[in-house]
Design a protein around this motif. Structure first.
Motif, short mmCIF file in Angstrom:
data_model
loop_
_atom_site.label_atom_id
_atom_site.label_comp_id
_atom_site.label_asym_id
_atom_site.label_seq_id
_atom_site.Cartn_x
_atom_site.Cartn_y
_atom_site.Cartn_z
N ILE A 7 0.99 -1.46 -0.16
CA ILE A 7 0.29 -0.16 -0.27
C ILE A 7 0.87 0.62 0.04
O ILE A 7 1.76 1.63 0.96
CB ILE A 7 -0.80 0.10 0.96
N VAL A 9 1.04 5.19 0.65
CA VAL A 9 0.49 6.69 0.97
C VAL A 9 1.61 8.11 0.70
O VAL A 9 2.33 8.03 0.48
CB VAL A 9 0.12 6.27 2.78
N ALA A 29 -0.70 6.78 6.65
CA ALA A 29 0.81 5.49 6.54
C ALA A 29 0.72 4.54 8.16
O ALA A 29 0.00 3.61 7.78
CB ALA A 29 1.37 6.06 5.94
N VAL A 47 3.08 -0.77 4.05
CA VAL A 47 2.30 0.37 3.84
C VAL A 47 3.95 1.67 4.00
O VAL A 47 4.72 1.40 4.51
CB VAL A 47 2.01 1.34 4.98
N VAL A 77 -4.07 7.07 -1.17
CA VAL A 77 -4.01 5.57 -0.75
C VAL A 77 -3.76 4.91 -2.00
O VAL A 77 -5.11 5.00 -3.05
CB VAL A 77 -4.91 5.35 0.37
#
Length: 107
Positions: A7, A9, A29, A47, A77
Motif C-alpha cells: 500500500i 500513501v 500511513a 505501507v 492511498v
C-alpha cells in the motif's frame, strides 16, 4: 493471491487546503499500518509513505504529478496502482479491497 501486499500513501509535508483538520499523510500511513495489522495479523504487507515533493523513482514521480494534475485530496492511498482513497481514507473500503485480493480477516 500473492505472498505480500503493498500500500502506498502519497502526500506532502504541507497539507492540502481542504485537509487542514485531517492527519498528515505520514500519520495516515502509520495509522493504516497499525489498523491493517490488527485486522489481518497473518498478512504480509507493507505501507509506504511517498513524499510527493521528493520521490525516489519515476513511477512515484509520475503518480505524484497525476495527483496534482487531477487535483486529488491527499493523502492518496494506492493499492496495486489504483487509487482507493483520498483525503480521509475509509478503513472498511480498504479492508474490502484487501479481502477481494484473497485475504480473510480474523475476527
Amino acid at each position: 493471491m500473492s505472498n505480500s501486499f503493498s500500500i502506498k500513501v502519497y502526500g506532502a509535508e504541507q497539507k492540502c487546503a481542504s485537509c487542514v483538520h485531517l492527519p498528515s499523510a505520514k500519520e495516515t500511513a502509520e495509522w493504516l499500518e497499525a489498523a491493517i495489522s490488527r485486522k489481518f495479523p497473518n498478512l504480509l504487507f507493507n505501507v509506504l509513505y511517498i513524499d510527493m515533493e521528493n520521490t525516489e523513482n519515476e513511477i512515484d514521480q509520475t503518480f505524484s504529478e497525476r495527483i496534482v494534475e487531477e487535483d486529488l485530496f491527499y493523502p492518496v492511498v494506492v493499492i496495486d496502482g489504483e487509487v482507493v482513497a483520498e483525503g480521509n481514507p475509509n478503513l472498511k473500503t480498504i479492508y474490502a479491497i484487501i479481502e477481494q485480493n484473497g485475504y480473510g480477516a480474523v475476527s
